[in-house]
Each structure stands twice: as structure tokens, then as C-alpha cells.
Design an enzyme around this catalytic site. Structure first.
Site, PDB file in Angstrom:
ATOM      1  N   HIS A   1       5.140 -52.578  -6.250  1.00 11.74           N
ATOM      2  CA  HIS A   1       6.076 -53.315  -7.113  1.00 11.74           C
ATOM      3  C   HIS A   1       5.843 -54.818  -6.913  1.00 11.74           C
ATOM      4  CE1 HIS A   1       9.547 -54.102  -9.549  1.00 11.74           C
ATOM      5  NE2 HIS A   1       9.846 -55.052  -8.679  1.00 11.74           N
TER       6      HIS A   1
ATOM      7  N   ASN B   1       4.247 -46.434  -4.511  1.00 12.73           N
ATOM      8  CA  ASN B   1       4.232 -47.335  -5.664  1.00 12.73           C
ATOM      9  C   ASN B   1       4.005 -48.761  -5.193  1.00 12.73           C
ATOM     10  OD1 ASN B   1       4.678 -48.199  -8.382  1.00 12.73           O
ATOM     11  ND2 ASN B   1       6.762 -48.810  -7.825  1.00 12.73           N
TER      12      ASN B   1
ATOM     13  N   ARG C   1       6.311 -45.588 -15.872  1.00 10.62           N
ATOM     14  CA  ARG C   1       7.208 -44.502 -16.250  1.00 10.62           C
ATOM     15  C   ARG C   1       7.971 -44.034 -15.001  1.00 10.62           C
ATOM     16  NH1 ARG C   1       7.086 -42.345 -21.061  1.00 10.62           N
ATOM     17  NH2 ARG C   1       5.212 -43.475 -21.660  1.00 10.62           N
TER      18      ARG C   1
HETATM   19  C1  GRF Z   1       0.976 -54.861 -11.408  1.00  8.75           C
HETATM   20  O1  GRF Z   1       1.537 -56.139 -11.296  1.00  8.75           O
HETATM   21  C2  GRF Z   1       1.856 -53.836 -10.757  1.00  8.75           C
HETATM   22  O2  GRF Z   1       2.478 -54.279  -9.604  1.00  8.75           O
HETATM   23  C3  GRF Z   1       2.889 -53.634 -11.849  1.00  8.75           C
HETATM   24  O3  GRF Z   1       2.148 -53.617 -13.051  1.00  8.75           O
HETATM   25  C4  GRF Z   1       0.973 -54.409 -12.867  1.00  8.75           C
HETATM   26  C5  GRF Z   1      -0.195 -53.543 -13.194  1.00  8.75           C
HETATM   27  O4  GRF Z   1      -1.397 -54.245 -13.182  1.00  8.75           O
HETATM   28  N1  GRF Z   1       3.672 -52.441 -11.619  1.00  8.75           N
HETATM   29  P1  GRF Z   1      -2.776 -53.456 -13.188  1.00  8.75           P
HETATM   30  O5  GRF Z   1      -2.716 -52.486 -14.366  1.00  8.75           O
HETATM   31  O6  GRF Z   1      -2.934 -52.737 -11.902  1.00  8.75           O
HETATM   32  O7  GRF Z   1      -3.821 -54.507 -13.407  1.00  8.75           O
END
Ligand code: GRF
Length: 206
Positions: A118, A116, A94
């Protein structure tokens, strides 16, 4: 927000929570007194919820039920009740409003105290699906980025990146699995950089 010295952290996650669990499992390896106060999840049936219940950390499930402002106000009030002064996003799907972000703005650091992860080597492949976009583009090198969150999506100052070489004919599943393992290492390395150095070099991240 208050300029507290002890980082009091909320982890935000929306799905499986492997990054959130990785932070929880490894936080003690980071020197300094980082304290995880709670986890915030915006999806009622997310797998992360049961995982957090098993480790005895408060989890607040706050699904959207009304306007974005109402949702963010609810979250902010929860964070205030835990005296949270840092947010670690770990698969939270979000986008925050400018109004929410500014509550975590740090005058000294000149960034929001929100970080964050990414799943791409930013500025390449911003957006919802870094793995798929990069895989479809046929990249030879991929990776992940830890960055401060700013108003522009996936554009805040970069704290750290790790990369890996993509194998010849590698399947998407393998590509993503190796990426996720790298994310876990990256998150802890970046937190060490940030908090063990007490953010002294923060300006260089811009
Ligand atoms: C990860 O690849 C993160 O970088 C992305 O969403 C995924 C989340 O995976 N934003 P998890 O829920 O931490 O296993």
C-alpha cells in the site's frame, strides 16, 4: 488450504505492473525456493499483460463478468490448478470477500497467506489513492507498507514499512516516482524478512 512448505505464488496486478515485474526480476535474490506459478490480472487491456507474456510466466486475465462470487470462484479455480498457496498483491485494485480470504487462512501463522503493498505509511491514508491523499495533505514524510490482507481494508498486520522525506516544493510526479522506487525495494526486503526467516516470528507482526 494445504500446508505446503514450498511457497507457490500467484502475483495479482491490475495496471502497469511495475511491482509485479520487480518481484519477478528479483525473486531469485530471496533465499529459499519461492516459485511464481502465475500472474492474475483483472483488466483486459492492462499494460502488465504484455510484460508478463515476455517473461514466460502464465498470465490469466480474469475480468469481472458476473457477480463478485463468480469472479472469485473463477480466480480460485485457476489458482488451484497451479497449486498456489501464497498470493502477492502488486497493484491489484480489487477487494476480496471474507469467503475468498478464508481459503488462504493459515492456522499456524494466524494470518491469510495474502500480502499487499500500500502506497502510504499505514494506518495513515488507507484507500485507493495513498499518494494523492498524502500529497494533498502536505505530509513531510511519506512511504509504503507491506501488510497481510485481512477483511478490513488496508488494516491487516504490518510486515514492513519504508519511508522517505518529502522535498520542499516537490512536484506530485516526483513525490510519486520516488515513492514507487521505494515500493520496489520495500517489497523485496519484506519478502526476504518473511521467507528467509520462514515466518518464524510471524506473531510479532500483529
Ligand atoms: C502502486 O503504487 C501500488 O502501491 C498501488 O498501485 C500502484 C501500482 O503500480 N496499490 P504498479 O502497477 O505496480 O506499477
Amino acid at each position: 488450504m494445504d500446508d505446503k512448505t514450498t511457497p507457490i505464488i500467484a502475483i495479482f496486478a491490475s495496471g502497469n505492473g511495475s511491482n509485479a515485474m520487480n518481484i519477478i526480476d528479483n525473486i531469485s535474490k530471496i533465499e529459499g525456493s519461492l516459485q511464481i506459478a502465475c500472474v492474475i490480472c483483472d483488466r483486459k487491456n492492462a499494460p502488465i499483460i504484455e510484460k508478463i507474456k515476455a517473461v514466460n510466466i502464465p498470465i490469466h486475465v480474469v475480468p469481472v463478468d458476473g457477480t463478485k462470487k463468480e469472479h472469485e470462484d473463477k480466480i480460485y479455480n485457476t489458482l488451484k490448478s497451479h497449486s498456489v498457496n501464497w498470493i502477492f498483491l502488486a497493484g491489484y485494485m480489487r477487494i476480496f470477500s471474507a469467503n475468498f480470504l478464508k481459503k488462504f487462512y493459515d492456522e499456524n501463522l494466524k494470518v491469510n497467506r495474502i500480502i499487499n503493498i500500500h502506497p502510504s505509511l499505514l494506518p495513515d491514508f488507507p484507500g485507493r489513492d495513498g499518494y494523492k491523499d498524502a500529497y494533498d495533505a502536505g505530509v513531510k514524510k511519506h512511504g509504503a507498507t507491506i501488510h497481510f490482507v485481512s477483511e478490513e481494508i488496508d488494516c491487516g498486520p504490518i510486515i514492513m514499512q519504508h519511508s522517505y522525506d518529502v522535498h520542499e516544493q516537490e512536484s506530485f510526479d516526483s513525490f510519486k516516482e520516488r515513492g514507487l522506487a521505494l515500493e520496489h525495494k520495500l517489497y523485496i526486503d519484506a519478502l526476504k524478512l518473511l521467507f528467509e526467516k520462514e515466518l518464524q516470528k510471524c506473531q510479532q507482526f500483529g
